[in-house]
Design an enzyme around this catalytic site. Structure first.
Site, short mmCIF file in Angstrom:
data_model
loop_
_atom_site.label_atom_id
_atom_site.label_comp_id
_atom_site.label_asym_id
_atom_site.label_seq_id
_atom_site.Cartn_x
_atom_site.Cartn_y
_atom_site.Cartn_z
N ASP A 459 0.83 -1.21 0.00
CA ASP A 459 0.00 0.00 0.00
C ASP A 459 0.87 1.26 0.00
O ASP A 459 2.07 1.21 0.31
CB ASP A 459 -0.90 -0.04 1.26
CG ASP A 459 -2.18 0.76 1.11
OD1 ASP A 459 -2.29 1.56 0.15
OD2 ASP A 459 -3.07 0.60 1.96
N ASP A 522 -10.99 1.93 -3.29
CA ASP A 522 -11.61 1.58 -2.01
C ASP A 522 -13.13 1.58 -2.12
O ASP A 522 -13.81 1.15 -1.19
CB ASP A 522 -11.17 2.57 -0.92
CG ASP A 522 -9.86 2.14 -0.28
OD1 ASP A 522 -9.41 1.02 -0.56
OD2 ASP A 522 -9.28 2.94 0.47
C1 DGJ Z 1 -5.90 1.97 1.90
C2 DGJ Z 1 -6.32 0.77 1.09
O1 DGJ Z 1 -6.87 1.18 -0.12
C3 DGJ Z 1 -7.30 -0.08 1.88
O2 DGJ Z 1 -7.71 -1.16 1.13
C4 DGJ Z 1 -6.65 -0.53 3.16
O3 DGJ Z 1 -5.60 -1.40 2.89
C5 DGJ Z 1 -6.16 0.69 3.94
N1 DGJ Z 1 -5.31 1.52 3.14
C6 DGJ Z 1 -5.41 0.25 5.17
O4 DGJ Z 1 -4.85 1.31 5.84
#
Ligand code: DGJ
Length: 716
Positions: A459, A522
């Site tokens: 991430d 997301d």
């Molecule tokens: C952002 C990501 O897009 C989410 O899926 C998740 O992993 C969060 N970060 C966790 O902090």
């Protein structure tokens, strides 16, 4: 095949021809549908227009490279400047070479599988610079890969002010320009606008390829002799695409590293390599997109992942956020195994003292209290339940409240006297420094070795705004990132990595060269996701998109929907679930079991099938595609109906991507189960009437959502 005759190189790709005149002022004579060989390709009459303000003439409209001070009044490809401020660079062609391999791009990823390569050399003796431009060609493809290398031979240090990877000089005309624009939770929506003059710019500036403007761009010349050119960049940092239509004539498409604050020093004898760009030309937008998708599947994602099945996963993020303990994790995994899910992914919150996003990034050691033991124990127990194990990390970041920051504040990107800008309470590690990369990588290696992880989610939740040494910073950051990814993937070649950046803030070909899938957004509300995935599929095959059935009602939009609608949208991507499955009713559990069973039955088509758009129509509220295997014997066609208007007949949907002559059995459920047989051409030309989707059961599950149908299609 590359044919060199007189001053011309003619390359025939699968359906197209590209002709380059490599006499002194190298020109892109032609790019388009295949044409028959000629002895000569220069049919121009009077070359010079009546111009008073520039050196523009017919040759200037077709250049393969351009530079600062070359006399042309249009956006240029390479801008250089010496210590005295002299930026007069006039490149002329010095030769051409043909070979089988593209150059290896030092420190940067690029496409694989080329069969031929053409290299053109240019130079300016006065300025003291050489430029090498390559064009790579691939069997069975109309995509071409290109880039340039700048070699300083001036005897002094020069500055690169702009170094684009691609320049395509096209005929002037009335163009539609399509880009993939958005923001967090509404990434890569296809946006089209008309450009018939001036300079259109598409760019990102925060150090990532960004969710604001993806590097993919398609320009479509309308009217007589129309065509579409699509380009994309194998790069994950700041990028810029310019489409310049000067009133003098011609149209120029440029793509490369963004020149925003770019001021890259090159010492005497040093070389600068641009990232690779890819491009294709086709009759229309959809044909160009299809060619780009095919190329990404075959020539961009790492070869070892081509055709490798992806497990159905469950991710802990939308299930628990940071609030879990071992009991919750094991209960989830037991239920997931019963449903048929194949992998558990432990997302954020497992390390340091991270019970919220205020701390611990950089402290890549497990919180044994929270996990009820070591990471190794937990992963072993989960594997014992029949699931693979995956884990989340955010390696490029550091929290001020972390042991790592307390021990090494100098690892963070900060500027003395300036309070660092904390975004999501975190700052960026200076991965341009070797020792920082080494320290983080060692910690990552430990996590993967101890947990024997099958999958890693990488991430990155913010951009770069501490701009020390700004002329080089952004590019060196990307090189640092690629250095980490190439070392990690060399050490763990089988590790399936999904990259992610606040959802899809870094969805690009550079990342795909290391990580065969990317978390697309997301936002998993199927209504929103439909638009996101439809846009993303303009450039990238569906399997590159992480796509999950999430929490209902959706966390971001509060829309309700049914698990079946959410499944219909997610099932074309790298599929999984992301909500607390221990809290669902028995009926929902049966639904999920049915979905996983369906997914496994159709997995090879859903994951590796060729994607054909049936219809994307905002006006009719329809998003529909077919995924069919290479032989077109098995296919899944999905119809997503976004319209909620009542007293209106449901539309007919035309199913494409099948063999016109072949007979197929088709099965789907609307208000009742429908089964029939039809030829491929009838499915495409007569179409399928979807029927009423508002059964009482479906209405009860839907608040503000969509209707969906999945058709199972088999050749008889
Ligand atoms: C952002 C990501 O897009 C989410 O899926 C998740 O992993 C969060 N970060 C966790 O902090």
């Amino acid at each position: 095949m590359i044919e060199i005759k007189k001053q011309y190189a003619k390359i025939d790709t699968l359906n197209n021809s590209l002709i380059i005149d490599f006499s002194k002022d190298a020109k892109l004579v032609y790019l388009g549908k295949k044409i028959a060989d000629c002895d000569d390709y220069d049919f121009s009459g009077v070359r010079r227009a009546q111009t008073f303000s520039s050196a523009d003439d017919i040759d200037a409209l077709k250049r393969t490279v351009s530079s600062s001070g070359d006399g042309h009044c249009r956006e240029g490809m390479i801008y250089l400047c010496d210590e005295d401020g002299n930026a007069t660079v006039r490149l002329s062609c010095e030769g051409i070479e043909k070979g089988n391999k593209k150059p290896t791009l030092k420190g940067m990823p690029s496409s694989h599988g080329e069969s031929e390569c053409l290299t053109i050399k240019y130079g300016d003796k006065n300025f003291g610079v050489e430029v090498e431009q390559y064009f790579g060609f691939f069997d069975g493809s109309d995509v071409v890969a290109t880039g340039v290398k700048i070699i300083n031979q001036s005897g002094k240090t020069i500055k690169i002010k702009r170094a684009m990877s691609l320049q395509l000089d096209l005929p002037d005309g009335d163009y539609d320009v399509l880009t993939l624009d958005g923001a967090s939770c509404r990434e890569r929506r296809a946006v089209r606008r008309n450009v018939n003059g001036g300079t259109f710019s598409n760019s990102s500036v925060a150090g990532l390829s960004s969710n604001c403007h993806n590097p993919f761009i398609e320009v479509t010349k309308k009217g007589y002799n129309g065509f579409t050119v699509a380009t994309n960049l194998v790069y994950s940092g700041n990028h810029k695409e310019l489409f310049d239509i000067p009133s003098m004539g011609g149209a120029r498409l440029l793509s490369g590293i963004n020149d925003y604050l770019f001021d890259f020093p090159l010492k005497d004898g040093e070389e600068f390599q641009t990232p690779e760009a890819i491009f294709t030309v086709a009759a229309n937008e959809e044909a160009a997109s299809a060619e780009m998708r095919k190329f990404v599947s075959r020539n961009i994602i790492p070869e070892r992942f081509i055709g490798r099945e992806r497990p159905v996963l469950i991710n802990s993020w939308e299930s628990f956020l940071f609030n879990f303990d071992r009991g919750k994790l094991i209960e989830t995994c037991k239920k997931a195994a019963e449903i048929g899910i194949e992998m558990f992914v432990l997302d954020d919150g497992w390390f340091g003292k991270r019970d919220n996003d205020l701390s611990s990034l950089g402290d890549w050691f497990e919180n044994e209290k929270k996990l009820g033991g070591t990471l190794q124990d937990l992963a072993d127990e989960i594997r014992g339940l029949g699931l693979k194990f995956g884990i989340w990390v955010e390696p490029e970041m550091i929290s001020i409240d972390s042991d790592l920051y307390r021990a090494h504040p100098e690892y963070a990107m900060t500027i003395s006297g300036v309070k660092p800008l904390e975004i999501r309470h975190q700052i960026v590690l200076d991965i341009t420094k070797e020792e920082v990369r080494r320290e983080i990588l060692e910690k990552l290696y430990g996590i993967i070795e101890r947990s024997k992880a099958y999958y890693l989610k990488w991430d990155c939740n913010r951009g770069i705004y501490e701009l020390k040494n700004s002329g080089e910073l952004f590019h060196k950051y990307v090189l640092g990132l690629y250095d980490m990814l190439s070392k990690l993937t060399a050490k763990f070649p089988d590790l399936l990595i999904e990259s992610c950046a606040s959802g899809g803030n870094r969805f690009d070909l550079g990342m795909l060269c290391y990580t065969p899938q990317i978390w697309a957004s997301d936002d998993v509300d199927p209504r929103e996701r439909t638009t996101i995935q439809e846009g993303t599929a303009k450039a990238y095959p569906p399997l590159t998109m992480g796509a999950h059935v999430g929490h209902i009602p959706n966390w971001h939009t509060f829309n309700g929907t049914s698990y079946d609608n959410a499944f219909a949208v997610a099932c074309c991507g790298a599929f999984g679930y992301e909500f607390d499955v221990t809290k669902i009713s028995e009926k929902d559990e049966r639904t999920l079991k049915r979905q996983v069973e369906f997914y496994k039955k159709w997995r090879s088509v859903l994951q590796f099938g060729n994607y054909t758009v049936n219809e994307n129509s905002e006006e009719r509220g329809i998003s529909s595609y077919t995924l069919a295997d290479d032989k077109k014997e098995k296919a899944v066609a999905t119809v997503i109906y976004l319209d909620r208007t009542i007293n209106k007949l449901y539309p007919v949907v035309y199913i494409k991507g099948l063999l016109p002559e072949a007979k197929y059995s088709v099965r789907f459920t609307s208000d009742e189960e429908i089964k029939f047989t039809a030829s491929g051409s009838a499915l495409e030309k007569v179409g399928v009437y979807i029927g009423n989707l508002y059964t009482s059961e479906r209405i009860a599950d839907n608040y503000n959502s969509i209707q969906t149908v999945i058709m199972e299609i088999e050749k008889i």
